[in-house]
Design a protein around this motif. Structure first.
Motif, mmCIF file in Angstrom:
data_model
loop_
_atom_site.group_PDB
_atom_site.id
_atom_site.type_symbol
_atom_site.label_atom_id
_atom_site.label_comp_id
_atom_site.label_asym_id
_atom_site.label_seq_id
_atom_site.Cartn_x
_atom_site.Cartn_y
_atom_site.Cartn_z
ATOM 1 N N GLU A 47 -5.716 43.059 37.399
ATOM 2 C CA GLU A 47 -6.520 44.317 37.203
ATOM 3 C C GLU A 47 -5.005 44.295 35.610
ATOM 4 O OE1 GLU A 47 -7.862 45.395 40.594
ATOM 5 O OE2 GLU A 47 -6.620 44.879 40.109
ATOM 6 N N GLU A 48 -3.486 43.601 36.191
ATOM 7 C CA GLU A 48 -2.837 43.948 34.960
ATOM 8 C C GLU A 48 -3.086 42.099 34.213
ATOM 9 O OE1 GLU A 48 1.113 46.049 36.592
ATOM 10 O OE2 GLU A 48 -0.036 44.778 37.611
ATOM 11 N N LEU A 49 -3.391 41.185 35.143
ATOM 12 C CA LEU A 49 -3.258 39.657 34.501
ATOM 13 C C LEU A 49 -4.980 39.519 33.806
ATOM 14 C CD1 LEU A 49 -1.870 37.294 34.339
ATOM 15 C CD2 LEU A 49 -2.916 36.659 36.248
ATOM 16 N N GLY A 50 -5.505 39.759 34.995
ATOM 17 C CA GLY A 50 -6.690 39.554 33.991
ATOM 18 C C GLY A 50 -7.348 38.510 35.171
ATOM 19 N N THR A 51 -8.764 37.404 34.310
ATOM 20 C CA THR A 51 -9.083 36.475 33.915
ATOM 21 C C THR A 51 -8.319 35.523 33.793
ATOM 22 O OG1 THR A 51 -11.249 36.845 34.757
ATOM 23 C CG2 THR A 51 -10.891 34.627 34.572
ATOM 24 N N VAL A 52 -7.820 34.217 34.198
ATOM 25 C CA VAL A 52 -6.458 32.714 33.836
ATOM 26 C C VAL A 52 -6.743 31.489 33.962
ATOM 27 C CG1 VAL A 52 -4.928 34.999 33.384
ATOM 28 C CG2 VAL A 52 -5.266 33.555 35.459
ATOM 29 N N GLY A 53 -7.468 31.265 33.121
ATOM 30 C CA GLY A 53 -7.472 29.077 33.429
ATOM 31 C C GLY A 53 -6.052 28.785 34.115
#
Length: 138
Positions: A47-53
């Motif tokens: 929840e702190e980072l989220g979706t990332v490539g």
């Protein structure tokens, strides 16, 4: 926001119930979820980072080889599982946000449907050698 395929939603629900660190990528290698156990290992909740490539998660956490070099994207178990539609396994290290290095094994398997690949799940656990601090997932 684009609706994710049902298979990824169901995989995320399964992973949320596991106490084993697990990661979920979509068919493009985008990290779309990791569970609480993986967040504890990495030092950052999803929840702190989220979706990332893949470039972003690779530079943040690894994985890294024996000499600390980044493992090429095409050689990662998650990528093999997505691209080849077959399970893959590897040993490598991950770096948490506090700089701790964790030696782990990862097994990845594809999420396949009648419409083709939808992504992959990787489950990880500490190796017997442990990390630089000997810590592994709880």
């Amino acid at each position: 926001m684009t609706q994710k395929p049902l298979e990824l939603i169901l995989a995320r629900n399964l992973m949320s119930a596991l106490s084993t660190p697990a990661f979920l990528v979509d068919e493009g290698g985008v990290l779309v979820f990791y569970n609480e156990a993986a967040g504890m290992l990495l030092g950052k909740r999803f929840e702190e980072l989220g979706t990332v490539g893949p470039e972003e998660w690779g530079s943040m956490f690894g994985p890294f080889g024996e000499e600390g070099e980044p493992i090429p994207y095409d050689e990662l178990p998650l990528v093999t599982a997505v691209r080849n539609g077959r399970p893959a396994h590897a040993e490598f290290t991950l770096r948490s946000t506090d700089g701790a290095i964790h030696a782990v094994e990862a097994s990845a398997f594809p999420i396949l449907t009648a419409h083709g690949s939808r992504g992959a799940i990787a489950v990880i656990w500490p190796t017997l050698s442990g990390g630089s601090n000997g810590a592994g997932p709880a």
